[in-house]
Scaffold this motif. Sequence first.
Motif, PDB file in Angstrom:
ATOM      1  N   ASP A 168       2.535  -8.801  -9.877  1.00  0.00           N
ATOM      2  CA  ASP A 168       1.912  -8.623  -8.694  1.00  0.00           C
ATOM      3  C   ASP A 168       1.707 -10.209  -7.987  1.00  0.00           C
ATOM      4  O   ASP A 168       1.858 -10.251  -6.802  1.00  0.00           O
ATOM      5  CB  ASP A 168       0.834  -7.962  -8.616  1.00  0.00           C
ATOM      6  CG  ASP A 168       1.147  -6.212  -8.652  1.00  0.00           C
ATOM      7  OD1 ASP A 168       2.049  -5.939  -8.490  1.00  0.00           O
ATOM      8  OD2 ASP A 168       0.001  -5.670  -8.755  1.00  0.00           O
ATOM      9  N   ASP A 204       0.889  -1.201  -0.033  1.00  0.00           N
ATOM     10  CA  ASP A 204       0.009   0.141   0.079  1.00  0.00           C
ATOM     11  C   ASP A 204       0.951   1.223  -0.116  1.00  0.00           C
ATOM     12  O   ASP A 204       0.509   2.198  -0.737  1.00  0.00           O
ATOM     13  CB  ASP A 204      -0.780  -0.044   1.129  1.00  0.00           C
ATOM     14  CG  ASP A 204      -1.868  -1.043   1.096  1.00  0.00           C
ATOM     15  OD1 ASP A 204      -2.299  -1.688  -0.026  1.00  0.00           O
ATOM     16  OD2 ASP A 204      -2.667  -1.295   2.147  1.00  0.00           O
ATOM     17  N   GLU A 240       2.057   1.716  -3.411  1.00  0.00           N
ATOM     18  CA  GLU A 240       1.127   2.285  -4.311  1.00  0.00           C
ATOM     19  C   GLU A 240       0.631   3.955  -4.090  1.00  0.00           C
ATOM     20  O   GLU A 240       0.717   4.736  -4.899  1.00  0.00           O
ATOM     21  CB  GLU A 240      -0.068   1.744  -4.026  1.00  0.00           C
ATOM     22  CG  GLU A 240      -0.395   0.351  -4.445  1.00  0.00           C
ATOM     23  CD  GLU A 240      -0.403   0.428  -6.098  1.00  0.00           C
ATOM     24  OE1 GLU A 240      -1.075   1.119  -6.597  1.00  0.00           O
ATOM     25  OE2 GLU A 240       0.235  -0.650  -6.762  1.00  0.00           O
TER      26      GLU A 240
END
Length: 392
Positions: free
Chosen positions: A301, A286, A289
């Motif tokens: 991924d 996260d 990102e």
Amino acid sequence: MADIIAPAARPANSHFSSGPCSKRPGWSLDALSDAPLGRSHRAKVGKEKLKLAIDLTREILNVPADYRIGIVPASDTGAVEMAMWSLLGERGVDMLSWESFGAGWVTDVVKQLKLADVRKFNADYGLLPNLAEVDFDRDVVFTWNGTTSGVRVANADFIPADRKGLTICDATSAAFAQDLDFSKLDVTTFSWQKVLGGEGGHGVIILSPRAVERLTTYVPAWPLPKIFRMTSGGKLIEGIFVGETINTPSMLCVEDYVDALKWAKSIGGLEALIARADANAKVIFDFIEENDWIANLAVDDATRSNTSVCVKIVDPAITALDADAQAAFAKGIASILEKQGVAYDIGAYRDAPAGLRIWAGATIETADMAALMPWLTFAYETQKASLAKAAA
């Protein structure tokens, strides 16, 4: 230039090393108080401890009842070498590698065992080789989770159930954090120092019935050191797989491993361990990102590791530098974090591309991982400011 403000919150535990890895939450030396120190490992108490370690390993990893589990010398390296020297040579072998340790197994098979029929499938850091090209009528050696690249196989679907060769899998940074399909694995190895945060020096080898059959029907053309021998007179040395180790183990390390296994069982076993690693890795994913200066080294991924998460710096101002300067920049980030006491030992492996390697295995608390993320930003901005100042 405005001052770069350090985050207020700090990880309660700053140990993010990829091996030896962080101890389980709540661990202290008191956990080792029942270790039979000063006693023979062949005494009843020693054998019972070793058998308990094997039994709990089987229970937590869901190892089939007809598979043998042995505790062997020299960590995961010793277990992999024992398997390769004992089993390979009966037929051709396909060697798969996508990071440093896998490449090491290729080198050993080609230059030390000097096998004539070897096919090599190598991929650069961040990638997997084309698994569809692997011939499982031959023996196959591969690493489930590349500790130094942060790239893993997503599952064992690429291995056929009706294979004729053996699969030898180095699973040292996958065991206890990823779901290993033992029906597809003939030899599985790992060390205690990884996902469960045990001590170094001891390895585990898990053998399928097919691997045992090879051991008892095939004699390699080369001499085997005693430390590698799992058979005698054409028969499996069964004692190895009930705790009668080949050499003398550290009973302190055995006690520590048993403590880690009991902790794993207490929190819910393998499912809980995987969930903890997934949650920790997600914190990093996260963060990536949300920040355009950092990226996962794993290109796909689906192959991102949930234990040894490897990241690279992709800020154009940094990627424009030469390789040595990029490596120095990443090392600078790791150094800042270590000096701040918020993350130890997270520099990229020496043979890997420049970047960071953050351990996300089950013994890490997700709150600590979350607390580390703002510090990554702080260290990156501090290091970049230093770079700009030096260039001024």
